[in-house]
Scaffold this active site. Structure first.
Site, mmCIF file in Angstrom:
data_model
loop_
_atom_site.group_PDB
_atom_site.id
_atom_site.type_symbol
_atom_site.label_atom_id
_atom_site.label_comp_id
_atom_site.label_asym_id
_atom_site.label_seq_id
_atom_site.Cartn_x
_atom_site.Cartn_y
_atom_site.Cartn_z
ATOM 1 N N LEU A 538 0.810 -1.211 0.000
ATOM 2 C CA LEU A 538 0.000 0.000 0.000
ATOM 3 C C LEU A 538 0.847 1.266 0.000
ATOM 4 C CD1 LEU A 538 -2.662 -1.080 2.666
ATOM 5 C CD2 LEU A 538 -2.934 -1.046 0.188
ATOM 6 N N GLY A 541 6.689 4.046 4.615
ATOM 7 C CA GLY A 541 6.899 5.105 5.585
ATOM 8 C C GLY A 541 8.221 4.931 6.299
ATOM 9 N N PHE A 543 8.647 3.891 9.138
ATOM 10 C CA PHE A 543 8.598 2.609 9.843
ATOM 11 C C PHE A 543 8.998 1.464 8.918
ATOM 12 C CE2 PHE A 543 6.453 -1.203 11.216
ATOM 13 C CZ PHE A 543 6.577 -1.189 12.595
ATOM 14 N N LYS A 560 1.992 -3.302 8.819
ATOM 15 C CA LYS A 560 3.172 -2.441 8.775
ATOM 16 C C LYS A 560 4.393 -3.287 9.131
ATOM 17 C CE LYS A 560 2.998 1.633 10.637
ATOM 18 N NZ LYS A 560 2.755 2.749 11.588
ATOM 19 N N ASP A 657 2.414 13.649 15.967
ATOM 20 C CA ASP A 657 2.653 13.571 14.521
ATOM 21 C C ASP A 657 1.324 13.562 13.770
ATOM 22 O OD1 ASP A 657 4.108 13.507 12.213
ATOM 23 O OD2 ASP A 657 4.457 11.346 12.249
#
Length: 850
Positions: A538, A541, A543, A560, A657
């Site tokens: 998708l 990031g 991470f 993630k 954030d």
């Protein structure tokens, strides 16, 4: 004067006597004391249990003399004297005549003929005869010496009470039988009777309708009378009573044969025959004020006499109710009758010739009708078998006494009638069969034994298999628990990072013992994401990459995956797992669990089909899908989610954030705050903290955080203000507004439009003119209040939610003097401008009622 006083005193005494006579009840009548219907006289047993008097059934004008329960609020008549000779008027008298009989006269005139009499013919009765109603419900006629010369218990009507005898007096021939009423309104002799038949080899209970048997109780077997209720067959009742409700006694001697059940002072009970053709054992429930039926005869279809015909067995629990006994087969079959005949015409052709005839035992039966049976005393069951062998007409036998040490048996000669299963109190019946049938039965029995052995082996193996499965699952569960404990220790362990950073502080404040986190197996994640196929990716990031997946139950997830060389990602992973494992809010993305296996570390979220807010807001094609109402709903939803983090959740959390890419949208475009990797947890009354490492996204960070590393809940308020202005304008805060001179960021641009009275100009052109101006301006003003430079000037999120949802006067915002924007010449360079001066240093605040 004296004469007047004397008259008044006499009159007073008369009143006293009359009052005493009216208010006092008696239990006895004599030759001078009688019961008058006209005066509503009654007899009351010594303790008030039963009452005797005249009554009329429902819907009837006829008068009868009867006995009923006095302490039961409904008149339940248990005995009627003149049941077939009713009085037509309310002038009847119940009295003792000179002939030493109790009679019912249709008036006090002695010359009239009685409609009912006790018919005592004994001439040796002395004077002093009296009748008394006892607490048992028995009306007794005593001689002067106290001897009972007549009693109502010897002449029952439709009810048996405790202490009554149901049977025959062999000396006098008196038969004690209960007979139903004709109808509910007529106590006359009805068509259904319940009696103990003493004409058979052993007495049996019969229920008859028009003299035809409809139910049979079975003979006495030394312990019980087969077919009558015992503690194991009585229906459970809803209130506390003794277990043996039908503790009956059977007596059979040279003088009489009868059955009776003993009294119980704790309860009222009765055995009653109904006009519909059945008998009921009833128990009075004082709490519900009604009679509870605890036993009925017939109880079921198999209880009906000769339900399945001769040589057949009735089983009420089988789908096929009737079946032939061993050695017999059905000649014809109907639901109400089965005509069973011998399988082979010459069943007894080898009788007495030693050709292998024998008996097949059937357990748990109500033995057949003993009318065509012979009772043999003082022999064992083995001796009974030999006796039956001697006679070729003997069709079966059974023990006649199952009591301890009992001896004797029944041998049937002819048809076996009214046989049924009776598992609770049944007996064994031995059926005579020929050699072939006996051999087939032995073969079936051996086959059944083999099946039973196989079933036992199967059950044993099943139990062993279940134990193995249980042991294996317990072992797997134990390993899973150990793995989960190890994973939790890995999450909570801070040695890999600076102990002064956010994760260490969050770990110290989090509830480690109650951390609810689901751990997924790596195989599950690999299967869900097709081994992290590029087609499921998708995005990417700090991470690491994010993949779409689908679990085996069809649930869509977002995974993630922590990059192996991402130190910041490890910190975010631990921080997010600690902080949001227990957060539940409709505007927060839900963390489903994590996966820690081998070198992999992954977070598993619910999947958001519309991805993030920036994919809509800053896309020229898709931004038109966000009309003003939807944008306003997104603004309010984000505000409520931040309010939950700051105030309503179990832990106070500062996100740090907040930005459009961290606002995910579900299928209905509802906002959900995500990415808690840099979030901080505040404990106790802590309101502010500082950090050596400034993390976040430029353009959304507050001035005090960028310049001094200070952050608080007002830092999130600043980020929200930026988000709000971006949603309204459709422009990025970090981007340079080209048509503004000098080029500046979005905040400065909005402030300039606001002070010029043209704030409505900042609205995204894709919205058009369909938005309500007053609502848009209120949102812009709230956004400017949130991005004020001084953190105490910013409202709390609870105030923000209130201002967004209510049309109230708002405070005027102060000019934001801290400006940050990207260089127009070099987009990679961030320019800070703190030299702007305030246009208006005077602010006016309108007080608002809260």
């Amino acid at each position: 004067m004296d004469s007047q006083l004397t008259c008044k005193f006499a009159l007073f005494c008369t009143y006293i006597c009359v009052f005493f006579c009216i208010c006092t009840s008696t239990d006895t009548i004599t030759s001078t004391l009688f019961i008058s219907d006209a005066k509503n006289d009654t007899l009351l047993s010594p303790n008030g249990v039963f009452k005797l008097g005249f009554f009329s059934p429902p819907l009837s004008i006829n008068r009868y003399l009867g006995i009923w329960f006095n302490k039961v609020h409904v008149q339940n008549v248990v005995w009627v004297a003149n049941r077939d000779s009713p009085l037509k008027s309310s002038d009847g008298v119940f009295k003792i005549t000179g002939e030493k009989n109790i009679v019912i006269l249709p008036g006090e005139n002695q010359t009239q003929q009685p409609v009912w009499s006790s018919n005592v013919t004994e001439v040796s009765v002395t004077s002093g005869v009296h009748a008394k109603l006892l607490d048992s419900g028995n009306l007794v006629l005593n001689s002067g010496s106290g001897r009972v010369i007549w009693q109502s218990f010897d002449h029952p009507t439709d009810t048996i009470l405790p202490g009554m005898k149901l049977g025959v007096d062999k000396r006098t021939g008196l038969k004690r039988v209960i007979t139903s009423w004709k109808s509910l309104n007529d106590p006359g002799t009805g068509d259904f009777t319940l009696a103990l038949d003493a004409s058979t080899v052993l007495p049996q209970m019969y229920g008859r309708l028009y003299s035809y048997p409809v139910w049979r109780g079975g003979p006495w077997n030394g312990q019980i009378m087969i077919g009558l209720p015992t503690a194991s067959r009585i229906k459970p009742v809803e209130f506390s009573v003794e277990a043996a409700l039908f503790n009956y006694t059977f007596v059979n001697n040279k003088d009489e044969v009868y059955i009776t059940f003993g009294p119980d002072p704790k309860v009222f009970r009765r055995l009653k025959v109904e006009e519909a053709g059945y008998a009921e054992q009833q128990l009075w429930n004082a709490d519900s004020k009604e009679w509870n039926i605890i036993w009925t005869a017939p109880q079921d279809r198999c209880d009906k006499y000769k339900r399945c015909g001769a040589y057949s067995l009735c089983n009420n629990t089988n789908s096929v109710q009737c079946m032939c006994l061993p050695g017999y087969e059905a000649e014809k079959y109907q639901e109400w009758d089965m005509n069973c005949v011998e399988k082979r015409k010459k069943l007894h052709s080898s009788c007495g010739k030693g050709q292998g005839e024998g008996f097949i035992k059937i357990k748990g039966l109500k033995v057949p009708d003993v009318n065509n049976a012979r009772f043999i005393k003082n022999i064992s069951l083995q001796e009974c078998e030999l006796e039956c062998f001697k006679n070729c007409n003997c069709t079966g036998y059974a023990s006649a006494d199952v009591s301890v040490g009992g001896r004797g048996c029944f041998a049937w000669y002819g048809e076996l009638i009214d046989v049924r299963t009776n598992a609770a109190d049944g007996q064994d019946l031995y059926i005579r069969v020929d050699a072939q049938e006996l051999e087939e039965n032995i073969r079936k029995r051996h086959g059944m034994q083999k099946k039973i052995k196989l079933i036992i082996i199967f059950l044993v193996l099943s139990v062993v298999a279940l134990l193995i499965i249980y042991w294996w699952r317990k072992r797997v569960s134990k390993k899973a628990q150990e793995r989960k404990k190890r994973y939790l220790e890995m999450i909570l362990e801070d040695s890999a990072i600076d102990p002064s950073n956010e994760v260490s502080q969050a770990s110290s404040l989090a509830d480690k013992n109650n951390l609810e986190l689901t751990f997924f197996q790596l195989d599950t994640i690999l299967k869900a994401t097709d081994n992290f196929s590029p087609a499921t990716k998708l995005g990417q990031g700090g991470f690491g990459p994010v993949y779409k997946g689908e679990l085996s139950n069809g649930q869509e997830i977002a995974v993630k995956r922590l990059s192996r060389n991402s130190h910041q990602g490890l910190s975010e992973f631990k921080n997010e797992a600690l902080l949001i494992a227990k957060l539940q809010h409709r505007n927060l993305v839900r963390l489903l669990g994590c996966c820690i296996e081998n070198e992999e570390k992954m977070l598993v979220y619910e999947f958001m089909p519309n991805l993030s807010l920036d994919c809509f807001l800053f896309d020229e094609t898709r931004k038109s899908l966000l009309n003003w109402k939807k944008r306003h709903d997104i603004i309010v939803g984000i505000a409520r989610g931040i309010l939950y983090l700051h105030q309503d959740s179990r832990l106070k959390i500062i996100h740090r954030d907040l930005k459009t890419s961290n606002i995910l949208l579900d299928k209905d475009l509802n906002p959900k705050i995500s990415d808690f990797g840099t979030a901080r947890l505040f404990g106790g009354n802590q309101s502010q903290a500082n950090t050596c490492t400034v993390v976040g996204t430029f353009g959304y960070m507050s001035p005090e955080y960028i310049l001094h590393g200070l952050f608080s809940d007002r830092s999130d308020v600043f980020s929200f203000g930026v988000l709000l202005l971006e949603i309204i304008s459709g422009k990025k805060n970090c981007g340079v507004v080209p048509d503004f001179d000098p080029p500046s960021n979005l905040i400065s641009y909005v402030w300039a439009r606001w002070t010029a009275g043209k704030a409505i100009d900042i609205v995204d052109t894709s919205i058009g003119d369909a938005c309500p101006a007053h609502e848009v301006l209120r949102c812009i003003q709230v956004g400017l209040l949130c991005v004020q430079d001084n953190s105490p000037d910013r409202p709390t999120m609870s105030a923000v939610v209130f201002m967004l949802s209510n049309d109230v006067n708002l405070p005027l915002p102060k000019q934001p003097v801290f400006a940050m924007y990207r260089s127009h010449n070099n987009p990679d360079t961030i320019i800070y401008d703190t030299n702007s001066s305030s246009i208006n240093e005077l602010t006016v605040t309108n007080p608002v009622g809260r």
